[in-house]
Scaffold this active site. Structure first.
Site, PDB file in Angstrom:
ATOM      1  N   ASN A 102      33.240 -10.110 -23.433  1.00 39.55           N
ATOM      2  CA  ASN A 102      32.988 -10.209 -22.002  1.00 39.55           C
ATOM      3  C   ASN A 102      32.056 -11.383 -21.767  1.00 39.55           C
ATOM      4  O   ASN A 102      31.246 -11.721 -22.636  1.00 39.55           O
ATOM      5  CB  ASN A 102      32.331  -8.900 -21.538  1.00 39.55           C
ATOM      6  N   HIS A 116      29.263 -13.112 -18.903  1.00 40.93           N
ATOM      7  CA  HIS A 116      28.447 -12.721 -17.750  1.00 40.93           C
ATOM      8  C   HIS A 116      27.563 -13.903 -17.336  1.00 40.93           C
ATOM      9  O   HIS A 116      26.938 -14.535 -18.198  1.00 40.93           O
ATOM     10  CB  HIS A 116      27.569 -11.515 -18.131  1.00 40.93           C
ATOM     11  N   ASP A 175      30.860  -2.692 -24.343  1.00 41.51           N
ATOM     12  CA  ASP A 175      30.807  -1.274 -24.715  1.00 41.51           C
ATOM     13  C   ASP A 175      30.989  -0.462 -23.435  1.00 41.51           C
ATOM     14  O   ASP A 175      31.386  -1.020 -22.410  1.00 41.51           O
ATOM     15  CB  ASP A 175      29.522  -0.950 -25.493  1.00 41.51           C
ATOM     16  N   ALA A 176      30.667   0.825 -23.475  1.00 42.88           N
ATOM     17  CA  ALA A 176      30.968   1.677 -22.317  1.00 42.88           C
ATOM     18  C   ALA A 176      30.049   1.416 -21.122  1.00 42.88           C
ATOM     19  O   ALA A 176      30.344   1.852 -20.008  1.00 42.88           O
ATOM     20  CB  ALA A 176      30.885   3.143 -22.728  1.00 42.88           C
TER      21      ALA A 176
HETATM   22  C1  GRF Z   1      32.324 -16.049 -14.314  1.00 41.52           C
HETATM   23  O1  GRF Z   1      31.063 -16.622 -14.032  1.00 41.52           O
HETATM   24  C2  GRF Z   1      32.187 -14.689 -14.926  1.00 41.52           C
HETATM   25  O2  GRF Z   1      31.127 -14.566 -15.818  1.00 41.52           O
HETATM   26  C3  GRF Z   1      31.923 -13.862 -13.688  1.00 41.52           C
HETATM   27  O3  GRF Z   1      32.836 -14.381 -12.743  1.00 41.52           O
HETATM   28  C4  GRF Z   1      33.096 -15.739 -13.049  1.00 41.52           C
HETATM   29  C5  GRF Z   1      34.575 -15.896 -13.230  1.00 41.52           C
HETATM   30  O4  GRF Z   1      34.975 -17.207 -13.064  1.00 41.52           O
HETATM   31  N1  GRF Z   1      32.068 -12.462 -13.931  1.00 41.52           N
HETATM   32  P1  GRF Z   1      36.473 -17.664 -13.336  1.00 41.52           P
HETATM   33  O5  GRF Z   1      37.409 -16.664 -12.663  1.00 41.52           O
HETATM   34  O6  GRF Z   1      36.684 -17.721 -14.826  1.00 41.52           O
HETATM   35  O7  GRF Z   1      36.585 -19.018 -12.702  1.00 41.52           O
END
Ligand code: GRF
Length: 204
Positions: free
Chosen positions: A108, A110, A142-143
């Site tokens: 994931n 973030h 994870d969860a």
């Molecule tokens: C990224 O910054 C991701 O971490 C967040 O939303 C954005 C998604 O961007 N959750 P994209 O769709 O890959 O352009």
């Protein structure tokens, strides 16, 4: 050691992280390739990017299922059709449930330096807190919400006058590079998890 050659990427929006993975995997030496792209909604640029790259897509909408558990199972089944080594949640705006987490490693990304500012508004929350440095985190899911073992992080400086959009764009530039680097290294070198510590390569 786990390997990560076949990627299923999950998206909910613009898909620029997905595009970075598609571009990187055009080179066989990268070691990983996107074999399918899944979404929780249609009409998004992320799906168009996959179609332009001739990568199969699937859409599994929560509202098409009686409850969350049914959607979780359906999503896992759609992912399984593509036999991934690694699932990458790249801007997928849903918590991924047990059926997928138990079947595959899920990476994931973030847009904040976890464990600070988890959740759907990491950029906004960091800005509201007044931090001077933020960044992005690539983690194994994870969860929990953004609680999994951290694989890699990069920092981004907050500038005077930044708003959520300008800061998020600068974070995303760094995030795409980090995600591509980490997925490629996981694919080529393998990885191991020891408690909360993730180690890429190095082990036999
Ligand atoms: C990224 O910054 C991701 O971490 C967040 O939303 C954005 C998604 O961007 N959750 P994209 O769709 O890959 O352009």
């Amino acid at each position: 050691m786990s390997k990560a050659g076949r990627l299923v990427v999950l998206v909910s929006g613009s898909g620029t992280n997905l595009q970075a993975l598609l571009d990187a995997s055009a080179d066989a030496a990268y070691g990983a390739r996107v074999v399918a792209v899944g979404a929780d909604r249609d009409g998004i640029e992320g799906l168009s990017r996959a179609e332009r790259a001739q990568v199969p897509t699937f859409v599994e909408k929560l509202r098409d299922h009686p409850d969350r558990r049914a959607w979780d199972k359906a999503l896992a089944a759609r992912i399984a059709e593509h036999e991934p080594d690694l699932v990458v949640s790249a801007g997928f705006m849903k918590i991924i449930g047990a059926p997928t987490l138990e079947a595959y490693p899920v990476l994931n990304t973030h847009p904040a330096l976890l464990p600070s500012f988890p959740g759907a508004h990491g950029v906004r929350d960091a800005l509201a807190h007044g931090v001077k440095v933020t960044g992005c985190t690539v983690m194994l899911a994870d969860a929990g919400v953004d609680t999994g073992p951290i694989v890699a992080q990069e920092t981004v400086r907050v500038l005077d006058g930044d708003d959520e959009a300008t800061l998020h764009e600068r974070i995303k530039t760094v995030e795409r590079e980090l995600l591509v680097d980490i997925v490629g290294r996981m694919a080529r070198e393998g990885w191991a998890v020891n408690g909360r510590t993730v180690i890429i390569g190095g082990a036999s």
